[in-house]
Design an enzyme around this catalytic site. Sequence first.
Site, mmCIF file in Angstrom:
data_model
loop_
_atom_site.group_PDB
_atom_site.id
_atom_site.type_symbol
_atom_site.label_atom_id
_atom_site.label_comp_id
_atom_site.label_asym_id
_atom_site.label_seq_id
_atom_site.Cartn_x
_atom_site.Cartn_y
_atom_site.Cartn_z
ATOM 1 N N LYS A 65 29.232 37.018 48.771
ATOM 2 C CA LYS A 65 29.083 38.372 49.301
ATOM 3 C C LYS A 65 29.629 39.354 48.282
ATOM 4 O O LYS A 65 30.826 39.534 48.152
ATOM 5 C CB LYS A 65 29.815 38.479 50.634
ATOM 6 C CG LYS A 65 29.443 39.728 51.444
ATOM 7 C CD LYS A 65 30.403 40.853 51.214
ATOM 8 C CE LYS A 65 30.046 42.039 52.083
ATOM 9 N NZ LYS A 65 30.821 43.237 51.724
ATOM 10 N N SER B 157 33.773 38.360 48.781
ATOM 11 C CA SER B 157 33.968 39.736 48.344
ATOM 12 C C SER B 157 35.110 39.874 47.331
ATOM 13 O O SER B 157 34.988 39.433 46.197
ATOM 14 C CB SER B 157 34.183 40.623 49.572
ATOM 15 O OG SER B 157 33.866 41.957 49.303
ATOM 16 N N ASP C 40 35.698 33.753 34.198
ATOM 17 C CA ASP C 40 35.005 34.265 33.012
ATOM 18 C C ASP C 40 35.944 34.423 31.823
ATOM 19 O O ASP C 40 35.533 34.269 30.667
ATOM 20 C CB ASP C 40 34.334 35.604 33.321
ATOM 21 C CG ASP C 40 33.014 35.428 34.050
ATOM 22 O OD1 ASP C 40 32.692 34.269 34.407
ATOM 23 O OD2 ASP C 40 32.308 36.433 34.273
#
Length: 498
Positions: free
Chosen positions: A311, A286, A297
Site C-alpha cells: 500500500k 504504507s 535500497d
Amino acid sequence: MIRRNRSILIAVVLLAVFLFSGPIQAAEKTNYSLDLFREVFQYALDKYVHELDEKTLEEMAIRGLIQQLDPYSQYFDGDDYEDFQVEMDGRFGGVGLRIEKIGDYITVVAPLSGTPGEKAGILAGDRIIKVNDTDVIGMDLQKAVSIIRGEPGTSVKLTILREGAAEPLIFNVVRSIIEIQVVESEMLEGQIGYIKLTNFTSSSTMLYTRALNGLRSDGARGIILDVRNNPGGYLGAALSVASPFIKEGGNLVHIQSRADGDNTYYSTSKALGIPLVVLVNKGSASGSEIVAGAIQDHGAGTLVGTTTFGKATVQHMHELPNGGAVKITTSQYLTPNRRQINGVGIEPDVVVEDPEEQLKTAIEILKKKIGLGAKNNTNGITFKIGEKGMWVDGRFVPLNEAPYLNRDGVTMIPLRVIAEQLDFKVNYDSKKQKITLNKGDSQLIMWVGKKEALMNGQAKSLQSVPVVKNGTSLVPLRLVAEFFGAQVEWNDGQIILK
C-alpha cells in the site's frame, strides 16, 4: 489531534490505514458541464420507487463518486466523521483490527498486538464477509467499522475468508478497550536492542528516538526494528525512523503527485553505523514500507519476514461544510531506487514464514554481523572503541562508558569494570582525585588530570591524563595493560587484552 481547517492532516487510524503528507494545493479549476448529472439527479429524485430527499441523494452521489476512485478514498458523513475522530483518539471499544476496503471486501491489514482480534487468531489478509449476521461484502468501510466496534465486554461474530481455507472461518471475539502502545523496546541476548513500532503517529518520533538512544546508551551492539503489522501513519514519522540508519543526504522516498509535483525526501542525520535487521510481514503497510524500502535500497540493514502489504499511496482528509469529510488519494510513493510498491509490496532479503522464527532469525543474523560467535571463542578481554560492552573469555559484560580515542589519539578505557574482571581492586579518592589499583603486592596509582603515575613505587609517565566521566574513571590503555601484565592486540577495529 485534529486541526479543524478545510485541508488537514489526520493522525493514524486504527481501522482505516493511510499515509499522510502536506496540505493539498488547489488544482486549477476548469468549467465542466454538469447538465447530465443534474438530469440524472432530478430523475432519481422524481421517479425512484421510494421517496428521497435532496440531502440523502446528494450524499449517495458523493459516496459513490469517491468509492469509484480507489480502495482508499472515502466519503464520511457527519456521524461517520465523528466515529472516525473517536478512533483517532486511540482508545475505544473494539477488537483491535486495522482494516481497509479492497475491492468489495473488508480486508484485515493487521491485528493490533495483544488485542482480542490478534488473540482470536485473525490474520493480515483475512477478508471479513459477515459481522454477526450482517453481510458486509460491498459495505462502506466506515459503516463496517461502526458495527465491528461496540461496548467493551460484548461479543461480535466475524465470518472470514482466508486464503487456503476451504470454508469460511468464524471467530467470536469479545470487544475490549483498545489502547495502542506505539513503541516497545527491550535489550535482548548479546546486547541486541529490540524496538517494536506499531504505528507512525505524532508521538512515535519522540518515543522511537528515546527508545533508540536508550538502547544505545545501554550498550546495544545491533538493532532489530519490528514493523510487523504496522499499517503506517505520518510520513514524517516514517522518515524519522529510517533516517538514523541512512547516510546523511541519502534519499529516503520519492513522492509522486499530480497536483503538487514530485518530491524526494532525504536523510538529515548522520548514519549510526550500527547493524540493523528489520522485521516485516503482510501487515507491514504504507509507512512501514517506506522504512523497509529505504533500508533495503541503501543496504543499511537486512529485511526478514514475509512480503509486505503493498500500500504505497498517500491520502488527504478534507473537511466539508456539512460536518463530514472526504479522504482522497493524492499521491503515491516509490523506494529510493524508484521501485514500485503499490499492489506489489516489498520482498524481504530473508523469507521466514513462521512469526516466532522471524525474531530468532533476526537475532542470529545480528550475532553474525557483530561477530558475537567469534568473540565467544576468544580468550581474554575484547572490546571496541565506542561500544559499551566487552567480552571476557566469551562472556559479555556491559560497560558504563565506552572506550574511546581522545584528541591525542590515545585509547582511553573504563578502568573499574575491566580491572575487576582480572581480580584487581580499584579505589577512587574523590578528594585527592587519586585512582589506586591493587592486586596482592602490586599497586598502580594515578591522578585525574595528571600524566604522572606510580607503578609499585616507580614513577611512570602516562600518554594522557586520566578523566572521570559520569562517575567512571577512564585511563590510558598502554600503562594499565603493562600493569595487568597483558598483551594488547588490534584485530579489525577490536582491542584484545591477553
